[in-house]
Scaffold this motif. Structure first.
Motif, short mmCIF file in Angstrom:
data_model
loop_
_atom_site.label_atom_id
_atom_site.label_comp_id
_atom_site.label_asym_id
_atom_site.label_seq_id
_atom_site.Cartn_x
_atom_site.Cartn_y
_atom_site.Cartn_z
N TRP A 148 100.41 50.25 148.21
CA TRP A 148 98.83 49.39 146.99
C TRP A 148 98.14 49.11 148.16
CZ3 TRP A 148 99.33 50.62 141.59
CH2 TRP A 148 100.73 51.94 141.06
N LEU A 195 93.93 50.25 139.88
CA LEU A 195 95.33 49.58 139.09
C LEU A 195 95.61 47.63 139.70
CD1 LEU A 195 97.34 52.27 138.08
CD2 LEU A 195 96.43 50.27 136.73
N MET A 196 95.08 47.93 141.12
CA MET A 196 95.53 46.29 141.35
C MET A 196 93.97 45.31 141.36
SD MET A 196 98.21 46.51 143.31
CE MET A 196 98.92 47.41 141.61
N ILE A 220 98.01 57.48 133.82
CA ILE A 220 97.70 58.56 135.63
C ILE A 220 98.37 58.09 136.15
CG2 ILE A 220 95.69 60.05 136.08
CD1 ILE A 220 93.90 59.06 134.85
N ARG A 221 98.27 57.24 136.35
CA ARG A 221 99.51 57.10 138.32
C ARG A 221 101.00 57.70 138.28
NH1 ARG A 221 98.60 57.53 143.42
NH2 ARG A 221 100.02 58.14 143.58
N PHE A 273 105.10 48.56 151.10
CA PHE A 273 105.70 48.68 152.08
C PHE A 273 105.31 50.78 151.23
CE2 PHE A 273 109.98 51.41 150.79
CZ PHE A 273 111.15 51.24 151.31
N LEU A 274 105.08 50.55 150.01
CA LEU A 274 105.17 51.77 148.96
C LEU A 274 103.13 51.91 148.76
CD1 LEU A 274 106.47 50.88 145.94
CD2 LEU A 274 106.91 52.54 147.27
N PHE A 311 107.36 52.21 140.82
CA PHE A 311 106.51 50.77 140.49
C PHE A 311 105.60 51.12 139.48
CE2 PHE A 311 102.87 48.29 142.91
CZ PHE A 311 103.90 47.12 142.73
N SER A 312 105.24 52.33 140.21
CA SER A 312 104.21 52.46 138.86
C SER A 312 104.38 52.27 136.98
CB SER A 312 103.67 54.49 138.88
OG SER A 312 102.89 54.41 140.50
N LEU A 345 95.06 44.16 138.00
CA LEU A 345 95.68 43.79 138.17
C LEU A 345 95.57 42.23 138.34
CD1 LEU A 345 99.34 43.65 137.96
CD2 LEU A 345 99.71 44.22 140.19
N ALA A 372 110.66 55.21 144.56
CA ALA A 372 110.01 53.80 144.56
C ALA A 372 108.69 54.01 143.96
CB ALA A 372 110.98 53.08 145.90
N GLN A 373 108.18 55.03 144.51
CA GLN A 373 107.01 54.70 143.66
C GLN A 373 107.35 54.95 142.40
OE1 GLN A 373 103.82 54.44 145.10
NE2 GLN A 373 104.09 55.18 147.24
N ILE A 401 94.66 54.30 133.32
CA ILE A 401 94.80 54.54 134.36
C ILE A 401 96.37 54.16 134.91
CG2 ILE A 401 94.51 54.27 136.30
CD1 ILE A 401 91.74 52.93 135.48
N ALA A 402 97.16 53.37 134.30
CA ALA A 402 98.44 53.24 134.54
C ALA A 402 99.75 54.85 134.39
CB ALA A 402 98.73 52.38 134.29
N THR A 412 93.38 55.77 142.39
CA THR A 412 94.06 54.83 141.07
C THR A 412 94.96 53.50 141.66
OG1 THR A 412 96.23 56.27 141.56
CG2 THR A 412 94.51 57.11 139.68
N PHE A 416 103.80 46.04 132.66
CA PHE A 416 102.66 45.12 132.72
C PHE A 416 101.54 44.97 131.75
CE2 PHE A 416 99.45 42.90 134.51
CZ PHE A 416 99.76 41.32 134.87
N PHE A 417 100.87 46.66 132.39
CA PHE A 417 99.71 46.70 131.56
C PHE A 417 100.00 46.35 129.26
CE2 PHE A 417 97.85 46.99 135.15
CZ PHE A 417 97.12 46.11 135.02
N LEU A 476 100.80 61.27 138.24
CA LEU A 476 100.79 61.90 139.42
C LEU A 476 102.34 62.01 139.82
CD1 LEU A 476 97.23 60.72 139.90
CD2 LEU A 476 98.18 63.15 140.00
N VAL A 534 103.85 48.81 136.83
CA VAL A 534 102.40 48.14 136.68
C VAL A 534 101.79 48.81 134.85
CG1 VAL A 534 99.85 48.70 137.25
CG2 VAL A 534 101.60 48.29 138.71
#
Lengths: 164, 493
Positions: B430, B169-170, A48-49, B427-428, A9-10, B173, A5-6, A45-46, B165, A16-17, A52, A13
């Motif tokens: 962030w 990122l948030m 890199i995230r 949940f995650l 989600f990353s 956003l 899920a991480q 940064i996204a 990070t 999205f960018f 990771l 994101v």
């Protein structure tokens, strides 16, 4: 499960960018400058995230003392927690759909009554009393006193068109 | 000046001004409790009633409503996790967890007392600023304001939580969402997806309710219990909250000053004051381990700033006729209705009227806090009602709170979408606060940057005050990094 899920989600994101930058490509420099300045920095940064997360270097649970935001209650059986989460999300989105269709005047009393009677299994008396209280607050305070122009519901518009 | 100060007090305490102050306090109290209905709406509703009133009477009514609104706006944030208005969202972060820990009374006591503390600081600033405010405000051009926004953005470093990070990122956003809407410089609709609703941008209230209230509602439903565990007696907690305000007087005072300063600068607003104050409370704390899980300092900071900014807000409105916020723009209309012209006359001929505003701010808050303490037990007891009974009412408040942002169905959709995002973020793990800070500061940053570049070119970065503020921002960023390296915060990567 959580690490997948991480990653998802990353990835979202990151995408999205990408979309954020792509949508700004045709705008004049004045309108594009700020979105691109922020967008390219965040895309970097996204990436890199995401890297990771894919490498699994951030999958371990963070230390409790490191949090600056609230955490969901732990210790509830996963299946039960999932069922209850899905249930409440359906109530929220169902309520939203109902407001759109039938307006606030119908939805709020209906939502309160059905939640109390069906979901919570409260007694008829309590459910009716609290529903009446909610309706009174909606009608008396928000509608009559504060004159909030509530959405009336598209269903009645459709009905009006069909009848006429 | 002392004579005017005294005359201001006696004017407010005379009839009918005091009666109108009480009426304004009563109205502001209840409107503040209702999600979505902020001071702006209330001031607009009350404005026509001030026709024909004497200036002190009219201002007693309007300022009391405005002052109290912010104070009680924190109550629903603490009890239910639903912000009374967008600017009260920062109180949720630690106030609601305190309620869940059975410390609702303490959180309410701390929020109310710090609000009063903040109001006194803001009012004092208003009183003391009369001779010095003019050079201060005139020193700040768009260049300095842009540097100040950058300074505010560096506070994000304190709110990143477990991961740099994720936090950045948030924040990005939030900045990205803040760019949705009509670009004020080129008049091009940006990221509006062809929807006229988005031309005005994404409204803060539905976003805050979605991000913060919806995950709390989900958690309450999953737990299947009341918000708080039963506690012996809540009033003890209330006293503890009052003591906390003075125990952590440094945080309360600094956040009050931050709020006042942000209030003085036109255009920054209450949301900025609360979030920056919260970030400062986190950043300045040696032990950050309880922030986000119920640290009283996370309630004191935003509570104090939210009310002190009102005093600051009034300063440019009174002194120059430059409204610091939308509420102040309405108050300015009130000035004109009652025959007052902002400017030098307010600091000379009508100085007692200006001081009557100072006294109204203080007295209205004192009355509210005193009244609240009479029935805080009852308010805090709401957190012990079964979740299964509370949830439909919290949903009701959330729906109304989100809808009243623009009275548009799309407001509810925004709330629901950000509710899903907020759930996923919690949940995650962030962090949500940087997103809101980015959303609040984004439009201001872009706007001031364009004006500064237009006026001074790239050399705006070399203006002495800009250099000083930027150095301060770099220093704060460096401090935050050092703190994290020392292990106050964990770091994954």
């Amino acid at each position: 499960m959580r690490s997948k899920a991480q990653i998802a989600f990353s990835l979202l994101v990151f995408l999205f960018f990408v979309l954020f930058l792509w949508m700004a490509r045709g705008w004049p420099l004045q309108a594009r400058l700020f979105p691109w300045t922020i967008g390219f920095t965040m895309l970097f940064i996204a990436a890199i995230r995401l890297g990771l997360d894919l490498l699994g270097t951030s999958s371990k649970t963070s230390r409790p003392e490191a949090r600056v935001d609230f955490q969901f209650t732990a210790g509830i059986e996963v299946g039960l927690a999932t069922r209850r989460t899905v249930s409440i999300l359906l109530w929220i989105w169902g309520g939203l759909l109902s407001v759109w269709l039938f307006g606030f005047a119908v939805t709020i009393p209906l939502l309160v009554f059905l939640y109390l009677k069906v979901q919570s299994g409260e007694s008829w008396l309590l459910s009716m009393l609290l529903t009446a209280a909610a309706w009174l607050m909606l009608w008396g305070l928000f509608d009559k006193l504060l004159h909030i122009p509530f959405h009336r519901g598209v269903f009645y518009e459709w009905l009006g068109r069909i009848v006429s | 000046m002392l004579e005017a100060f005294w005359l201001g007090l006696t004017s407010v305490l005379s009839w009918p001004a005091f009666g109108l102050l009480l009426l304004g306090t009563f109205i502001g109290f209840w409107i503040g409790l209702l999600p979505g209905l902020g001071g702006l709406t209330t001031l607009a509703i009350l404005l026509p009633f001030t026709f024909g009133m004497a200036p002190v009477n009219a201002l007693a009514l309007l300022i009391a409503v405005h002052a109290v609104n912010g104070t009680t706006g924190d109550i629903t944030s603490i009890l239910f996790g639903v912000p009374g208005e967008g600017s009260a969202a920062a109180t949720i972060l630690d106030g609601h967890p305190m309620a869940k820990n059975g410390e609702a009374g303490r959180a309410l006591g701390a929020a109310l007392m710090s609000s009063m503390f903040g109001a006194v600081v803001g009012a004092s600033a208003l009183a003391l600023s009369v001779p010095v405010v003019r050079p201060l405000v005139l020193t700040f051009t768009a260049a300095e304001l842009f540097a100040l926004i950058l300074l505010g953005l560096t506070f994000i470093a304190s709110l990143t939580g477990t991961s740099w990070t994720k936090g950045l990122l948030m924040a990005g956003l939030g900045l990205a969402f803040s760019m949705v809407g009509m670009d004020p410089h080129s008049s091009i609709p940006r990221y509006t997806l062809g929807e006229p609703y988005l031309w005005e941008g994404i409204p803060l209230a539905p976003v805050a309710i979605g991000l913060f209230a919806v995950p709390e509602i989900i958690d309450l439903a999953v737990r299947g219990t009341s918000i708080a565990a039963p506690v012996a007696r809540v009033s003890k907690g209330v006293m503890e909250g009052i003591k906390d305000t003075f125990r952590h007087w440094g945080v309360t005072l600094r956040c009050s000053l931050i709020g006042t300063f942000i209030g003085i600068i036109p255009g920054l607003g209450g949301s900025v004051a609360q979030w920056v104050a919260y970030a400062h409370a986190v950043q300045s704390a040696k032990d950050k381990s309880r922030f986000g899980t119920g640290d009283v300092r996370g309630v004191l900071g935003p509570g104090a700033a939210n009310n002190s900014k009102d005093g600051g807000d009034i300063i440019p409105t009174v002194a120059f006729g430059v409204p610091g916020s939308a509420s102040m723009a309405i108050l300015l209309s009130g000035f004109l209705i009652i025959g007052l012209v902002p400017g030098s006359a307010m600091l000379t001929k009508h100085l007692h009227v200006t001081f009557s505003m100072v006294w109204t701010l203080v007295i209205a808050n004192m009355i509210t806090v005193a009244a609240c303490f009479l029935f805080l037990d009852k308010l805090a007891a709401l957190t012990r009602i079964r979740g299964s009974v509370l949830i439909p009412f919290i949903l009701f408040l959330a729906f109304i709170g989100a809808y009243t942002a623009n009275n548009n169905m799309a407001d509810l959709l925004v709330m629901a979408i950000f509710g899903l995002l907020g759930y996923a973020m919690v949940f995650l793990e962030w962090p949500r606060p940087p997103l809101v800070l980015g959303l609040v500061l984004g439009p201001l940053a872009e706007n001031y940057l364009y004006i500064a570049v237009g006026a001074f070119g790239a050399s705006f970065l070399l203006r002495p005050l800009v250099v000083a503020i930027l150095l301060l921002a770099i220093g704060l960023l460096f401090y935050a990094v050092r703190q994290k390296q020392r292990g106050s915060f964990g770091e994954e990567e």
